[in-house]
Design an enzyme around this catalytic site. Sequence first.
Site, mmCIF file in Angstrom:
data_model
loop_
_atom_site.group_PDB
_atom_site.id
_atom_site.type_symbol
_atom_site.label_atom_id
_atom_site.label_comp_id
_atom_site.label_asym_id
_atom_site.label_seq_id
_atom_site.Cartn_x
_atom_site.Cartn_y
_atom_site.Cartn_z
ATOM 1 N N ASP A 179 0.895 -1.167 0.131
ATOM 2 C CA ASP A 179 0.128 0.044 -0.071
ATOM 3 C C ASP A 179 0.834 1.172 0.043
ATOM 4 O OD1 ASP A 179 -1.454 2.309 0.837
ATOM 5 O OD2 ASP A 179 -2.919 1.017 1.578
ATOM 6 N N HIS A 180 1.244 2.014 -1.146
ATOM 7 C CA HIS A 180 2.380 2.691 -1.249
ATOM 8 C C HIS A 180 2.018 3.873 -0.169
ATOM 9 C CE1 HIS A 180 -0.368 5.001 -4.202
ATOM 10 N NE2 HIS A 180 0.531 6.056 -4.069
ATOM 11 N N HIS A 242 -5.688 2.909 1.096
ATOM 12 C CA HIS A 242 -4.852 3.922 1.742
ATOM 13 C C HIS A 242 -5.973 4.639 2.749
ATOM 14 C CE1 HIS A 242 -2.772 3.196 -2.144
ATOM 15 N NE2 HIS A 242 -3.527 3.904 -2.769
HETATM 16 C C1 BG6 Z 1 -3.191 4.810 -6.417
HETATM 17 C C2 BG6 Z 1 -4.602 4.633 -7.068
HETATM 18 O O1 BG6 Z 1 -3.080 3.436 -5.618
HETATM 19 O O2 BG6 Z 1 -2.995 5.855 -5.944
HETATM 20 C C3 BG6 Z 1 -4.474 5.827 -8.320
HETATM 21 O O3 BG6 Z 1 -4.883 3.525 -7.876
HETATM 22 C C4 BG6 Z 1 -4.168 7.138 -7.401
HETATM 23 O O4 BG6 Z 1 -5.861 6.144 -8.767
HETATM 24 C C5 BG6 Z 1 -2.938 6.911 -6.851
HETATM 25 O O5 BG6 Z 1 -4.040 8.183 -8.518
HETATM 26 C C6 BG6 Z 1 -2.430 8.295 -5.956
HETATM 27 O O6 BG6 Z 1 -1.352 8.197 -5.388
HETATM 28 P P1 BG6 Z 1 -0.223 9.332 -4.922
HETATM 29 O O7 BG6 Z 1 0.980 8.731 -4.369
HETATM 30 O O8 BG6 Z 1 0.141 9.988 -6.180
HETATM 31 O O9 BG6 Z 1 -1.408 10.186 -4.000
#
Ligand code: BG6
Length: 492
Positions: A179-180, A242
């Site tokens: 989950d980045h 997230h």
């Molecule tokens: C991803 C989603 O997990 O997170 C995308 O699949 C989204 O739809 C992205 O744009 C947003 O990540 P960050 O790090 O740019 O806020």
Amino acid sequence: MTNAVFLIFGATGDLARRKLFPAFYSLYRERKLGDKFAVVGLARRPRSNAEFRQDVLDSIKEFARYNVTKDEQWESFAEHFEYMSLDINNVEGFRELRSLTDKLDAKFEIGGNRLSYLALSPELFGSVSHNLKAGGLQETGGWHRLVIEKPFGYDLKSAEKLNAEIRQVFDEKDIYRIDHYLGKEMVQNINVVRFANAFFEPLWNNKYIANIQITLSETVGVEERGGYYDRSGALRDMGQNHMLQMLAIMAMEPPGRMHPESIRDEKVKVLRSLRGFESSDEVRAHTVRGQYAAGTLKGQALPGYREEDKVNPHSNTETYFAARVFVDNFRWAGVPFYIRTGKRLPVKTTEVVVEFKNVPNNVYLAKKHKLEPNLLVFRVNPMEGIYFKMNAKQPGSEGTIVPVAMDFCQSCQVGLNTPEAYERLLHDAARGDSTYFTRWDEVALAWKYVDQIAQAWSERSDDLQSYPAGTWGPERGRKLVEEDGFRWWPVN
Ligand code: BG6
């Protein structure tokens, strides 16, 4: 330092190009990778090693934090990269892969460790795991880890099926579900702020906190991912993972020790305490969904969601959702957590706001001063920092009270080059630290919660409201908070 052969499945895809190769390069430059590693790029299309290394170089030039030139340092890094064309349904190919990895293992003195990174569509996770085993790749003496990307299923049922497939080959302790958001610097900082400061933890409960607001807003639309997104929607794309993860981090009890399982146990307790819904009407009362229509953002005219490529022109998929969530436990009884996320909103930001209750018997309120509540704000993205808003006398005034901010702006520090979430997560997986990855029980509980909302929404669609691109979502999103006597705090 990490000794491993990294198998990158989906090596010609977007994630590898934008995130993984640049992450490898930063880790290499920072000497976190050492020299005993190899990266094997795997995808169906044929590519020579030289072409693959050129792809890696191009991706680093475009996306990495460090500049790269075709010098000696680049050459010694590139030497660790090989490519193999692989049909993931054909076990024979995996046997060849075994020979290739053995060869690389001997060349770089790796000692049998393997990390398989599946930057692939989840339907393929089962076959890849199965063939890794059938092809003998799990029998190399060292550790064998699996890193997988979301979406981890479409609902609880499909997630369970997926999990059962990979668990036939990998133990839970060796599965790293990305989950980045958990790799973001400021998300990790929430725990530090909460548990390493004397003045927050005593206030961190329903006695002093009025509500918590979590906003993940994006200016982008669905980009090239219309096909995936139209099936998923904001709730599954951002909510299940997230947003609930951030909520769990905000709400969890202090872990007994800083150990991955202790932290994950505490998050699981929060997810288990999420208040469910008695009926579909109750879901509708506590949630809002919207879809962007044509509009303008920063002077640019933008199409509506239904006009986007690969999106059904009659789609009822939500590109915005907000919810009022309750955590039914002793600490949080009665405190609403408001969460919202959407595409084509006016700004790109991730912020968590803690709104404190007023002090008892506030003598200034009695004198009809307009007082703002105290706020603690975590800025996660793209600005990174923390600020605390409190009331103070305006200097030189006759007792006018104004909100003042104590601001720690991390991203303002000159020369600070914060590591990307993927760098940190790749490094953690390689050293076997699973703290910032989601464990199966977390995933399952999050799906259980989200499934109730998705089920109610699937029954009718008359509550799906459209909002012009470039605005803060449907009107009811605002009302959701105002109904309780609060308001969304403006994001920065
Ligand atoms: C991803 C989603 O997990 O997170 C995308 O699949 C989204 O739809 C992205 O744009 C947003 O990540 P960050 O790090 O740019 O806020």
